[in-house]
Design a protein around this motif. Structure first.
Motif, PDB file in Angstrom:
ATOM      1  N   ASN A 146      44.175  24.384 104.899  1.00  0.00           N
ATOM      2  CA  ASN A 146      44.157  25.213 106.107  1.00  0.00           C
ATOM      3  C   ASN A 146      44.939  26.500 105.879  1.00  0.00           C
ATOM      4  OD1 ASN A 146      43.578  25.556 109.064  1.00  0.00           O
ATOM      5  ND2 ASN A 146      45.808  25.697 109.105  1.00  0.00           N
ATOM      6  N   TRP A 147      44.279  27.619 106.187  1.00  0.00           N
ATOM      7  CA  TRP A 147      44.892  28.942 106.079  1.00  0.00           C
ATOM      8  C   TRP A 147      45.055  29.487 107.494  1.00  0.00           C
ATOM      9  CZ3 TRP A 147      42.133  33.803 103.629  1.00  0.00           C
ATOM     10  CH2 TRP A 147      43.048  34.862 103.558  1.00  0.00           C
ATOM     11  N   SER A 168      34.519  34.551 100.374  1.00  0.00           N
ATOM     12  CA  SER A 168      34.720  33.473  99.403  1.00  0.00           C
ATOM     13  C   SER A 168      34.670  34.047  97.988  1.00  0.00           C
ATOM     14  CB  SER A 168      33.641  32.403  99.576  1.00  0.00           C
ATOM     15  OG  SER A 168      33.688  31.834 100.868  1.00  0.00           O
ATOM     16  N   THR A 169      35.256  33.322  97.043  1.00  0.00           N
ATOM     17  CA  THR A 169      35.240  33.743  95.648  1.00  0.00           C
ATOM     18  C   THR A 169      34.821  32.556  94.782  1.00  0.00           C
ATOM     19  OG1 THR A 169      37.529  33.099  95.167  1.00  0.00           O
ATOM     20  CG2 THR A 169      37.189  35.271  96.163  1.00  0.00           C
ATOM     21  N   ARG A 170      34.826  32.743  93.478  1.00  0.00           N
ATOM     22  CA  ARG A 170      34.489  31.643  92.563  1.00  0.00           C
ATOM     23  C   ARG A 170      35.563  30.557  92.589  1.00  0.00           C
ATOM     24  NH1 ARG A 170      33.117  33.906  86.720  1.00  0.00           N
ATOM     25  NH2 ARG A 170      32.784  31.657  86.450  1.00  0.00           N
ATOM     26  N   ALA A 171      36.778  30.932  93.049  1.00  0.00           N
ATOM     27  CA  ALA A 171      37.884  29.969  93.041  1.00  0.00           C
ATOM     28  C   ALA A 171      37.967  29.144  94.326  1.00  0.00           C
ATOM     29  CB  ALA A 171      39.206  30.692  92.820  1.00  0.00           C
ATOM     30  N   TYR A 172      37.344  29.620  95.413  1.00  0.00           N
ATOM     31  CA  TYR A 172      37.432  28.894  96.690  1.00  0.00           C
ATOM     32  C   TYR A 172      36.312  29.336  97.632  1.00  0.00           C
ATOM     33  CZ  TYR A 172      39.848  33.276  97.787  1.00  0.00           C
ATOM     34  OH  TYR A 172      40.170  34.606  97.907  1.00  0.00           O
ATOM     35  N   LYS A 173      36.013  28.462  98.593  1.00  0.00           N
ATOM     36  CA  LYS A 173      35.077  28.761  99.671  1.00  0.00           C
ATOM     37  C   LYS A 173      35.861  28.831 100.985  1.00  0.00           C
ATOM     38  CE  LYS A 173      31.301  28.585  97.135  1.00  0.00           C
ATOM     39  NZ  LYS A 173      30.489  29.807  96.893  1.00  0.00           N
ATOM     40  N   LEU A 174      35.516  29.796 101.838  1.00  0.00           N
ATOM     41  CA  LEU A 174      36.202  29.983 103.110  1.00  0.00           C
ATOM     42  C   LEU A 174      35.271  29.666 104.272  1.00  0.00           C
ATOM     43  CD1 LEU A 174      38.092  33.352 102.430  1.00  0.00           C
ATOM     44  CD2 LEU A 174      38.943  31.013 102.153  1.00  0.00           C
ATOM     45  N   GLU A 199      39.357  27.282 107.065  1.00  0.00           N
ATOM     46  CA  GLU A 199      39.336  26.162 106.127  1.00  0.00           C
ATOM     47  C   GLU A 199      39.061  26.692 104.724  1.00  0.00           C
ATOM     48  OE1 GLU A 199      36.501  23.335 107.497  1.00  0.00           O
ATOM     49  OE2 GLU A 199      37.856  22.485 109.009  1.00  0.00           O
ATOM     50  N   VAL A 200      39.871  26.240 103.785  1.00  0.00           N
ATOM     51  CA  VAL A 200      39.757  26.699 102.399  1.00  0.00           C
ATOM     52  C   VAL A 200      39.422  25.489 101.526  1.00  0.00           C
ATOM     53  CG1 VAL A 200      40.918  27.850 100.480  1.00  0.00           C
ATOM     54  CG2 VAL A 200      41.481  28.476 102.840  1.00  0.00           C
ATOM     55  N   PRO A 211      44.020  36.282  99.214  1.00  0.00           N
ATOM     56  CA  PRO A 211      44.321  37.715  99.304  1.00  0.00           C
ATOM     57  C   PRO A 211      45.397  38.008 100.346  1.00  0.00           C
ATOM     58  CG  PRO A 211      42.265  37.224 100.437  1.00  0.00           C
ATOM     59  CD  PRO A 211      42.657  35.968  99.711  1.00  0.00           C
ATOM     60  N   PRO A 212      46.127  39.109 100.194  1.00  0.00           N
ATOM     61  CA  PRO A 212      47.121  39.491 101.208  1.00  0.00           C
ATOM     62  C   PRO A 212      46.430  39.890 102.512  1.00  0.00           C
ATOM     63  CG  PRO A 212      46.863  41.234  99.581  1.00  0.00           C
ATOM     64  CD  PRO A 212      46.079  40.067  99.072  1.00  0.00           C
ATOM     65  N   VAL A 213      47.153  39.762 103.605  1.00  0.00           N
ATOM     66  CA  VAL A 213      46.638  40.135 104.925  1.00  0.00           C
ATOM     67  C   VAL A 213      47.273  41.470 105.311  1.00  0.00           C
ATOM     68  CG1 VAL A 213      46.390  39.454 107.336  1.00  0.00           C
ATOM     69  CG2 VAL A 213      46.424  37.711 105.531  1.00  0.00           C
ATOM     70  N   THR A 214      46.454  42.494 105.514  1.00  0.00           N
ATOM     71  CA  THR A 214      46.942  43.835 105.819  1.00  0.00           C
ATOM     72  C   THR A 214      46.364  44.326 107.138  1.00  0.00           C
ATOM     73  OG1 THR A 214      47.159  44.374 103.459  1.00  0.00           O
ATOM     74  CG2 THR A 214      47.083  46.215 105.003  1.00  0.00           C
TER      75      THR A 214
END
Length: 268
Positions: A146-147, A168-174, A199-200, A211-214
């Motif tokens: 959980n993010w 999403s990236t190759r390392a995780y699905k969002l 959900e991650v 990634p950072p949140v800006t």
């Protein structure tokens, strides 16, 4: 008395309007008008407050009523004088009293051209928190984490906060859920909040880095663009049980070799 904390706000910037009624005698059936304008979003900030003040030897009861307002268009915004009506008991009987305040003129500034197309957010303070959590002791590939992202800003409604999105990236699905908006009131005005749960699902073993949140906003006091950034904690993700490590899976297979050593002959 009719006053404001800001005569030159930006469009959609918070403005606090205050009505103060001074009375040296008890005013019965008092009716205060409410500030109103088609280009002004307005609501009560708090319940009426009563205090006592002495002016030139005369004691006054002071009723204070506050509103929080958000101008919706740039340009001149005229707030007509506010009035109060009531009755006073005098030696000759009841007397109708009507008093008017001076009007207020707001010079509402437009969104600065330098701000660009980013979500317009006029505020003096923004706070961002980002946290990745799990109830699992050793999260693995395919588990759900959980993010949570929370945004807080002074002087804006929760709905004014930008809606954030991540890929999403190759390392995780969002898998994001709908954000939850909330607003609270205090003597400083409105405090807007937004909470986002995502959900991650990691798809690769190793350190999971999000990634950072800006958030970009406009500081009305300094009249400048500002940004605030929050980094997310990392988590170590274990591979699936009995899975082949990445390095081993990519290693080339070796071909079996034949024994080409010639056989020795024994003379007969």
């Amino acid at each position: 008395r009719f006053k404001t904390d800001e005569l030159q706000p930006y469009v959609q910037q918070q403005v606090i309007l205050t009505l103060e009624l001074y009375s040296a005698a008890t005013l019965q059936n008092a009716k205060l008008t409410t500030p109103n304008h088609p280009n002004l979003l307005l609501e009560r900030l708090s319940d009426d407050q009563i205090r006592y003040e002495e002016i030139n030897g005369t004691s006054y009861q002071v009723l204070t009523r506050e509103y929080v307002a958000f101008p919706q268009r740039s340009g001149t915004l005229e707030l007509i004088n506010q009035s109060v009506e009531g009755t006073l008991n005098t030696g000759s009987g009841r007397r109708l009293v009507s008093v008017k305040s001076t009007p207020i003129t707001l010079d509402v500034l437009p969104i600065p051209a330098s701000y660009g197309n980013t979500n317009w957010l006029p505020t003096n303070a923004v706070a961002v928190k980002s946290q990745l959590t799990t109830t699992l002791t050793d999260p693995r590939v395919g588990d759900t984490l959980n993010w949570n992202i929370s945004l807080t800003a002074q002087g804006v409604l929760g709905e004014q906060l930008p809606t954030l999105s991540f890929d999403s990236t190759r390392a995780y699905k969002l898998y994001p859920t709908s954000p939850v908006f909330d607003s609270s009131k205090s003597s400083a005005g409105i405090m807007g909040r937004q909470s986002i749960d995502i959900e991650v699902v990691p798809t690769q073993a190793g350190e999971l880095t999000l990634p950072p949140v800006t958030v970009t906003y406009w500081d009305p006091t300094e009249r400048a663009i500002k940004t605030v950034t929050a980094n997310t904690n990392t988590l170590e993700v274990a591979p699936l049980p009995n899975s082949i490590p990445q390095s081993d899976a990519s290693a080339p297979e070796t071909e079996p070799t034949e024994n080409n050593t010639p056989e020795s002959t024994v003379p007969t």
